[in-house]
Design an enzyme around this catalytic site. Structure first.
Site, PDB file in Angstrom:
ATOM      1  N   HIS A 198      49.663  43.353  34.541  1.00 20.91           N
ATOM      2  CA  HIS A 198      50.946  43.842  34.012  1.00 20.91           C
ATOM      3  C   HIS A 198      51.302  43.169  32.683  1.00 20.91           C
ATOM      4  O   HIS A 198      52.056  43.722  31.896  1.00 20.91           O
ATOM      5  CB  HIS A 198      52.052  43.647  35.056  1.00 20.91           C
ATOM      6  CG  HIS A 198      51.628  44.196  36.398  1.00 20.91           C
ATOM      7  ND1 HIS A 198      51.535  45.541  36.635  1.00 20.91           N
ATOM      8  CD2 HIS A 198      51.219  43.578  37.538  1.00 20.91           C
ATOM      9  CE1 HIS A 198      51.100  45.726  37.874  1.00 20.91           C
ATOM     10  NE2 HIS A 198      50.901  44.558  38.439  1.00 20.91           N
ATOM     11  N   HIS A 217      48.649  43.804  47.749  1.00 22.68           N
ATOM     12  CA  HIS A 217      49.143  45.093  47.267  1.00 22.68           C
ATOM     13  C   HIS A 217      50.601  45.300  47.666  1.00 22.68           C
ATOM     14  O   HIS A 217      50.923  45.398  48.848  1.00 22.68           O
ATOM     15  CB  HIS A 217      48.331  46.296  47.754  1.00 22.68           C
ATOM     16  CG  HIS A 217      48.467  47.447  46.787  1.00 22.68           C
ATOM     17  ND1 HIS A 217      49.633  48.110  46.601  1.00 22.68           N
ATOM     18  CD2 HIS A 217      47.575  47.981  45.916  1.00 22.68           C
ATOM     19  CE1 HIS A 217      49.473  49.021  45.660  1.00 22.68           C
ATOM     20  NE2 HIS A 217      48.230  48.968  45.219  1.00 22.68           N
ATOM     21  N   GLU A 256      39.681  41.998  51.571  1.00 16.14           N
ATOM     22  CA  GLU A 256      41.083  41.928  51.168  1.00 16.14           C
ATOM     23  C   GLU A 256      41.781  43.086  51.877  1.00 16.14           C
ATOM     24  O   GLU A 256      41.485  44.259  51.628  1.00 16.14           O
ATOM     25  CB  GLU A 256      41.248  42.049  49.653  1.00 16.14           C
ATOM     26  CG  GLU A 256      42.739  42.006  49.279  1.00 16.14           C
ATOM     27  CD  GLU A 256      43.003  41.909  47.777  1.00 16.14           C
ATOM     28  OE1 GLU A 256      42.120  41.430  47.029  1.00 16.14           O
ATOM     29  OE2 GLU A 256      44.103  42.314  47.366  1.00 16.14           O
ATOM     30  N   ARG A 316      43.226  50.836  30.744  1.00 16.58           N
ATOM     31  CA  ARG A 316      44.648  51.016  30.419  1.00 16.58           C
ATOM     32  C   ARG A 316      45.394  49.692  30.262  1.00 16.58           C
ATOM     33  O   ARG A 316      46.440  49.646  29.665  1.00 16.58           O
ATOM     34  CB  ARG A 316      45.336  51.886  31.462  1.00 16.58           C
ATOM     35  CG  ARG A 316      45.496  51.210  32.808  1.00 16.58           C
ATOM     36  CD  ARG A 316      46.423  51.997  33.697  1.00 16.58           C
ATOM     37  NE  ARG A 316      45.724  53.102  34.326  1.00 16.58           N
ATOM     38  CZ  ARG A 316      46.084  53.595  35.521  1.00 16.58           C
ATOM     39  NH1 ARG A 316      47.122  53.112  36.141  1.00 16.58           N
ATOM     40  NH2 ARG A 316      45.401  54.559  36.068  1.00 16.58           N
ATOM     41  N   ARG A 362      39.916  48.344  34.548  1.00 18.41           N
ATOM     42  CA  ARG A 362      39.826  49.755  34.939  1.00 18.41           C
ATOM     43  C   ARG A 362      38.882  50.528  34.014  1.00 18.41           C
ATOM     44  O   ARG A 362      38.738  50.174  32.842  1.00 18.41           O
ATOM     45  CB  ARG A 362      41.217  50.403  34.874  1.00 18.41           C
ATOM     46  CG  ARG A 362      42.074  50.076  36.058  1.00 18.41           C
ATOM     47  CD  ARG A 362      43.377  50.854  36.011  1.00 18.41           C
ATOM     48  NE  ARG A 362      44.053  50.739  37.273  1.00 18.41           N
ATOM     49  CZ  ARG A 362      43.919  51.605  38.269  1.00 18.41           C
ATOM     50  NH1 ARG A 362      43.168  52.663  38.127  1.00 18.41           N
ATOM     51  NH2 ARG A 362      44.544  51.414  39.410  1.00 18.41           N
ATOM     52  N   HIS A 388      42.174  43.502  36.928  1.00 25.35           N
ATOM     53  CA  HIS A 388      41.465  44.737  37.276  1.00 25.35           C
ATOM     54  C   HIS A 388      41.027  45.401  35.974  1.00 25.35           C
ATOM     55  O   HIS A 388      41.864  45.900  35.227  1.00 25.35           O
ATOM     56  CB  HIS A 388      42.430  45.635  38.071  1.00 25.35           C
ATOM     57  CG  HIS A 388      41.799  46.897  38.582  1.00 25.35           C
ATOM     58  ND1 HIS A 388      42.435  47.734  39.473  1.00 25.35           N
ATOM     59  CD2 HIS A 388      40.606  47.481  38.337  1.00 25.35           C
ATOM     60  CE1 HIS A 388      41.659  48.761  39.750  1.00 25.35           C
ATOM     61  NE2 HIS A 388      40.542  48.638  39.065  1.00 25.35           N
ATOM     62  N   THR A 402      46.240  51.123  42.562  1.00 31.51           N
ATOM     63  CA  THR A 402      45.275  51.387  43.634  1.00 31.51           C
ATOM     64  C   THR A 402      46.013  51.985  44.834  1.00 31.51           C
ATOM     65  O   THR A 402      47.072  51.485  45.229  1.00 31.51           O
ATOM     66  CB  THR A 402      44.579  50.067  44.029  1.00 31.51           C
ATOM     67  OG1 THR A 402      44.235  49.369  42.840  1.00 31.51           O
ATOM     68  CG2 THR A 402      43.323  50.327  44.834  1.00 31.51           C
ATOM     69  N   GLU A 435      38.890  42.551  39.901  1.00 29.92           N
ATOM     70  CA  GLU A 435      38.905  43.776  40.707  1.00 29.92           C
ATOM     71  C   GLU A 435      38.203  44.859  39.903  1.00 29.92           C
ATOM     72  O   GLU A 435      38.455  44.997  38.703  1.00 29.92           O
ATOM     73  CB  GLU A 435      40.346  44.227  40.976  1.00 29.92           C
ATOM     74  CG  GLU A 435      41.126  43.288  41.849  1.00 29.92           C
ATOM     75  CD  GLU A 435      42.593  43.722  41.956  1.00 29.92           C
ATOM     76  OE1 GLU A 435      42.979  44.745  41.356  1.00 29.92           O
ATOM     77  OE2 GLU A 435      43.345  43.015  42.611  1.00 29.92           O
ATOM     78  N   ASN A 473      47.933  38.443  39.772  1.00 26.50           N
ATOM     79  CA  ASN A 473      47.348  39.553  39.013  1.00 26.50           C
ATOM     80  C   ASN A 473      48.073  39.684  37.664  1.00 26.50           C
ATOM     81  O   ASN A 473      49.290  39.881  37.633  1.00 26.50           O
ATOM     82  CB  ASN A 473      47.482  40.836  39.836  1.00 26.50           C
ATOM     83  CG  ASN A 473      46.815  42.018  39.165  1.00 26.50           C
ATOM     84  OD1 ASN A 473      47.025  42.256  37.986  1.00 26.50           O
ATOM     85  ND2 ASN A 473      46.025  42.754  39.911  1.00 26.50           N
TER      86      ASN A 473
HETATM   87  N1  PXP Z   1      45.006  43.524  45.408  1.00 24.06           N
HETATM   88  C1  PXP Z   1      44.378  44.647  44.963  1.00 24.06           C
HETATM   89  C2  PXP Z   1      43.016  44.950  45.485  1.00 24.06           C
HETATM   90  C3  PXP Z   1      44.984  45.496  44.013  1.00 24.06           C
HETATM   91  O1  PXP Z   1      44.341  46.594  43.598  1.00 24.06           O
HETATM   92  C4  PXP Z   1      46.244  45.134  43.505  1.00 24.06           C
HETATM   93  C5  PXP Z   1      46.875  45.991  42.444  1.00 24.06           C
HETATM   94  O2  PXP Z   1      46.169  45.847  41.255  1.00 24.06           O
HETATM   95  C6  PXP Z   1      46.854  43.950  43.982  1.00 24.06           C
HETATM   96  C7  PXP Z   1      46.225  43.183  44.948  1.00 24.06           C
HETATM   97  C8  PXP Z   1      48.194  43.486  43.488  1.00 24.06           C
HETATM   98  O3  PXP Z   1      49.154  44.447  43.778  1.00 24.06           O
HETATM   99  P1  PXP Z   1      50.640  44.287  43.236  1.00 24.06           P
HETATM  100  O4  PXP Z   1      50.582  44.336  41.748  1.00 24.06           O
HETATM  101  O5  PXP Z   1      51.331  45.468  43.840  1.00 24.06           O
HETATM  102  O6  PXP Z   1      51.150  42.973  43.747  1.00 24.06           O
END
Ligand code: PXP
Length: 238
Positions: free
Chosen positions: A11, A193, A153, A50, A46, A44, A102, A71, A8
């Site tokens: 960040h 997550h 997921e 953001r 949003r 994601h 999330t 996402e 992901n």
């Molecule tokens: N999977 C989903 C559905 C999420 O919403 C997120 C957070 O954006 C992640 C995975 C990844 O989470 P993390 O950044 O805590 O590893």
């Protein structure tokens, strides 16, 4: 089958947004992640924009061609963007305006399920794979299956944040049990997550686990090790 790693890159975009200049570029980060062994790039988009921006999604598509897992919230605005951007797959997630991240799986009880089902059908018809982000809960899995999702997921938040070995073992067991049911329902299984370099491997070892989607812990480690090494280390562990 080796477990796939979705990285992901939200960040990276958060950091870019902090200064409002072009760096660091999430698309360049995505290329580095793939070169280091990531199987998918997760972002994601949003509703408050953001971190990831619409333009990032379209640039990702142009630059990578594939490997894009989007996402998004179950709202018509995002459905329209997904149909235009055509990521390989989409994960429908719940979204609240002021959350830091999330907060858990989709609520599939009551009238919300109809809205989710409509978007699942629309994206599936367009050839986009659709997964539903759900808690490791039997009712949620049965509803996800009924609604027509091909993938779930499983939300690992409770497991990742569980304090103490006993609670964490119980949460891991809940994910195990959910995987058994998901396999019975012939659903593909992803998880994610809050997973980090210590908590991800036990989830990766569960029978039937196909993909882990991980963001924060990889990007946080990348500050010290560089992105390629942070991705390659996680890929090796899972
Ligand atoms: N999977 C989903 C559905 C999420 O919403 C997120 C957070 O954006 C992640 C995975 C990844 O989470 P993390 O950044 O805590 O590893």
């Amino acid at each position: 089958m080796p477990v796939k790693l979705g990285v992901n890159i939200d960040h990276i975009a958060t950091l870019r947004q902090a200064r409002g200049i072009g760096a660091p570029d999430p698309v360049a980060a995505a290329q580095a992640c793939l070169a280091a062994g990531a199987d998918l790039i997760v972002c994601h988009l949003r509703q408050d924009r953001r971190h990831i921006q619409d333009d990032d999604l379209f640039r990702l598509k142009k630059s990578l061609g594939g490997h894009i897992h989007l996402e998004m919230a179950c709202v018509p605005e995002m459905e329209k963007i997904a149909l235009k951007a055509r990521p390989d797959s989409v994960c429908l997630v719940p979204e609240s305006p002021n959350e830091l991240t999330t907060q858990g799986g989709l609520s599939l009880a009551g009238p919300g399920a109809g809205r989710v089902e409509k978007i699942v059908k629309s994206l599936s018809r367009a050839g986009i794979g659709v997964s539903l982000f759900v808690d490791p809960d039997a009712q949620a899995l049965r509803t996800a299956h009924k609604i027509g999702a091909d993938t779930v997921e499983l939300c690992t938040k409770a497991y990742a944040e569980a304090g103490g070995a006993g609670r964490q073992a119980q949460e891991l067991e809940n994910i195990h049990v959910a995987c058994l049911l998901a396999r019975e329902l012939k659903l593909h299984i992803h998880s994610g997550h809050g997973l980090d370099y210590r908590s991800a491997p036990p989830v990766a070892r569960i029978d039937g686990m196909e993909c882990l989607n991980i963001g924060f812990s990889i990007i946080a480690r990348a500050v010290f090790t560089g992105l390629e090494k942070a991705v390659a280390d996680m890929k090796k562990l899972i």
